[in-house]
Motif scaffolding. Sequence first.
Motif, PDB file in Angstrom:
ATOM      1  N   GLN A  22       0.830  -1.197   0.000  1.00 55.91           N
ATOM      2  CA  GLN A  22       0.000   0.000   0.000  1.00 55.91           C
ATOM      3  C   GLN A  22       0.869   1.254   0.000  1.00 55.91           C
ATOM      4  O   GLN A  22       0.650   2.177  -0.786  1.00 55.91           O
ATOM      5  CB  GLN A  22      -0.930   0.001   1.206  1.00 55.91           C
ATOM      6  CG  GLN A  22      -1.848   1.204   1.253  1.00 55.91           C
ATOM      7  CD  GLN A  22      -2.801   1.158   2.442  1.00 55.91           C
ATOM      8  OE1 GLN A  22      -2.563   0.461   3.427  1.00 55.91           O
ATOM      9  NE2 GLN A  22      -3.893   1.891   2.338  1.00 55.91           N
ATOM     10  N   VAL A  23       1.874   1.284   0.862  1.00 50.29           N
ATOM     11  CA  VAL A  23       2.762   2.451   0.947  1.00 50.29           C
ATOM     12  C   VAL A  23       3.530   2.628  -0.365  1.00 50.29           C
ATOM     13  O   VAL A  23       3.582   3.732  -0.922  1.00 50.29           O
ATOM     14  CB  VAL A  23       3.730   2.316   2.152  1.00 50.29           C
ATOM     15  CG1 VAL A  23       4.830   3.355   2.087  1.00 50.29           C
ATOM     16  CG2 VAL A  23       2.957   2.439   3.455  1.00 50.29           C
ATOM     17  N   ALA A  24       4.099   1.550  -0.876  1.00 43.60           N
ATOM     18  CA  ALA A  24       4.888   1.640  -2.110  1.00 43.60           C
ATOM     19  C   ALA A  24       4.043   2.109  -3.289  1.00 43.60           C
ATOM     20  O   ALA A  24       4.464   2.976  -4.070  1.00 43.60           O
ATOM     21  CB  ALA A  24       5.526   0.291  -2.428  1.00 43.60           C
ATOM     22  N   LEU A  25       2.845   1.570  -3.411  1.00 39.68           N
ATOM     23  CA  LEU A  25       1.977   1.942  -4.535  1.00 39.68           C
ATOM     24  C   LEU A  25       1.429   3.357  -4.380  1.00 39.68           C
ATOM     25  O   LEU A  25       1.321   4.095  -5.362  1.00 39.68           O
ATOM     26  CB  LEU A  25       0.842   0.923  -4.680  1.00 39.68           C
ATOM     27  CG  LEU A  25       1.291  -0.467  -5.156  1.00 39.68           C
ATOM     28  CD1 LEU A  25       0.206  -1.494  -4.907  1.00 39.68           C
ATOM     29  CD2 LEU A  25       1.685  -0.429  -6.628  1.00 39.68           C
ATOM     30  N   ALA A  26       1.091   3.761  -3.157  1.00 37.60           N
ATOM     31  CA  ALA A  26       0.607   5.124  -2.922  1.00 37.60           C
ATOM     32  C   ALA A  26       1.712   6.136  -3.232  1.00 37.60           C
ATOM     33  O   ALA A  26       1.456   7.181  -3.852  1.00 37.60           O
ATOM     34  CB  ALA A  26       0.119   5.278  -1.489  1.00 37.60           C
ATOM     35  N   GLU A  27       2.947   5.821  -2.825  1.00 36.56           N
ATOM     36  CA  GLU A  27       4.071   6.719  -3.113  1.00 36.56           C
ATOM     37  C   GLU A  27       4.335   6.823  -4.614  1.00 36.56           C
ATOM     38  O   GLU A  27       4.835   7.832  -5.092  1.00 36.56           O
ATOM     39  CB  GLU A  27       5.334   6.261  -2.384  1.00 36.56           C
ATOM     40  CG  GLU A  27       5.291   6.569  -0.899  1.00 36.56           C
ATOM     41  CD  GLU A  27       6.533   6.099  -0.162  1.00 36.56           C
ATOM     42  OE1 GLU A  27       7.428   5.469  -0.775  1.00 36.56           O
ATOM     43  OE2 GLU A  27       6.604   6.349   1.055  1.00 36.56           O
ATOM     44  N   ALA A  28       3.965   5.759  -5.351  1.00 39.23           N
ATOM     45  CA  ALA A  28       4.141   5.771  -6.802  1.00 39.23           C
ATOM     46  C   ALA A  28       2.992   6.496  -7.504  1.00 39.23           C
ATOM     47  O   ALA A  28       2.981   6.617  -8.728  1.00 39.23           O
ATOM     48  CB  ALA A  28       4.257   4.337  -7.327  1.00 39.23           C
ATOM     49  N   GLY A  29       2.009   6.973  -6.718  1.00 41.08           N
ATOM     50  CA  GLY A  29       0.936   7.777  -7.307  1.00 41.08           C
ATOM     51  C   GLY A  29      -0.371   7.067  -7.557  1.00 41.08           C
ATOM     52  O   GLY A  29      -1.252   7.582  -8.241  1.00 41.08           O
ATOM     53  N   TYR A  30      -0.529   5.876  -7.010  1.00 40.28           N
ATOM     54  CA  TYR A  30      -1.772   5.137  -7.199  1.00 40.28           C
ATOM     55  C   TYR A  30      -2.708   5.328  -6.005  1.00 40.28           C
ATOM     56  O   TYR A  30      -2.257   5.570  -4.892  1.00 40.28           O
ATOM     57  CB  TYR A  30      -1.499   3.636  -7.362  1.00 40.28           C
ATOM     58  CG  TYR A  30      -0.618   3.308  -8.541  1.00 40.28           C
ATOM     59  CD1 TYR A  30      -1.103   3.412  -9.843  1.00 40.28           C
ATOM     60  CD2 TYR A  30       0.693   2.895  -8.365  1.00 40.28           C
ATOM     61  CE1 TYR A  30      -0.299   3.113 -10.935  1.00 40.28           C
ATOM     62  CE2 TYR A  30       1.512   2.586  -9.444  1.00 40.28           C
ATOM     63  CZ  TYR A  30       1.006   2.702 -10.730  1.00 40.28           C
ATOM     64  OH  TYR A  30       1.810   2.407 -11.801  1.00 40.28           O
ATOM     65  N   ARG A  31      -4.003   5.193  -6.259  1.00 37.80           N
ATOM     66  CA  ARG A  31      -4.989   5.160  -5.177  1.00 37.80           C
ATOM     67  C   ARG A  31      -5.111   3.691  -4.779  1.00 37.80           C
ATOM     68  O   ARG A  31      -5.337   2.828  -5.629  1.00 37.80           O
ATOM     69  CB  ARG A  31      -6.342   5.681  -5.685  1.00 37.80           C
ATOM     70  CG  ARG A  31      -7.381   5.858  -4.598  1.00 37.80           C
ATOM     71  CD  ARG A  31      -8.603   6.594  -5.131  1.00 37.80           C
ATOM     72  NE  ARG A  31      -9.311   5.854  -6.152  1.00 37.80           N
ATOM     73  CZ  ARG A  31     -10.287   4.981  -5.901  1.00 37.80           C
ATOM     74  NH1 ARG A  31     -10.663   4.734  -4.660  1.00 37.80           N
ATOM     75  NH2 ARG A  31     -10.909   4.367  -6.889  1.00 37.80           N
ATOM     76  N   VAL A  32      -4.918   3.395  -3.498  1.00 39.56           N
ATOM     77  CA  VAL A  32      -4.827   2.002  -3.064  1.00 39.56           C
ATOM     78  C   VAL A  32      -5.907   1.649  -2.045  1.00 39.56           C
ATOM     79  O   VAL A  32      -6.108   2.360  -1.070  1.00 39.56           O
ATOM     80  CB  VAL A  32      -3.429   1.712  -2.451  1.00 39.56           C
ATOM     81  CG1 VAL A  32      -3.301   0.239  -2.094  1.00 39.56           C
ATOM     82  CG2 VAL A  32      -2.313   2.142  -3.392  1.00 39.56           C
ATOM     83  N   LEU A  33      -6.579   0.539  -2.306  1.00 36.45           N
ATOM     84  CA  LEU A  33      -7.544  -0.038  -1.376  1.00 36.45           C
ATOM     85  C   LEU A  33      -6.978  -1.380  -0.932  1.00 36.45           C
ATOM     86  O   LEU A  33      -6.277  -2.040  -1.702  1.00 36.45           O
ATOM     87  CB  LEU A  33      -8.887  -0.270  -2.065  1.00 36.45           C
ATOM     88  CG  LEU A  33      -9.537   0.923  -2.746  1.00 36.45           C
ATOM     89  CD1 LEU A  33     -10.702   0.478  -3.603  1.00 36.45           C
ATOM     90  CD2 LEU A  33     -10.002   1.913  -1.696  1.00 36.45           C
TER      91      LEU A  33
END
Length: 127
Positions: A22-33
């Motif tokens: 979640q952290v890695a994907l959010a930092e890459a600019g994605y909205r994460v559920l």
Amino acid sequence: MRKRMAAILIIDDEEQVRRLFQVALAEAGYRVLTAESGPQGLRLLQHQEVDLALVDIFMPSMDGLEVIQLLHKTRPTCKIIAMSGGSWEWDYLDAAKHLGTNDTLKKPFSLQELLHAVATQLQSSHP
């Protein structure tokens, strides 16, 4: 002009895995559920649109292969990446491919591998 942020659903019963991804994907600019089980992930999808789902194969209550089949039927445009770290992972990941996953990742894998797989799938759905 920037398109809307792609949405990703992580379905994995391991809390540490969900948080890390979640952290890695959010930092890459994605909205994460995130969801800790197949049923919880499928319930989330009743109210949320996602572009890609990361699905762990081995989970209690409903395994990832069952989740993948249901996702493929109910959300045919959603890209699916199956993940597994089980002892028979290649057999299950191969089965996941036959069920319609777009890619597979064998645990353990690096965050760089995760980000690359996600970006590749999202690019192929948004030319």
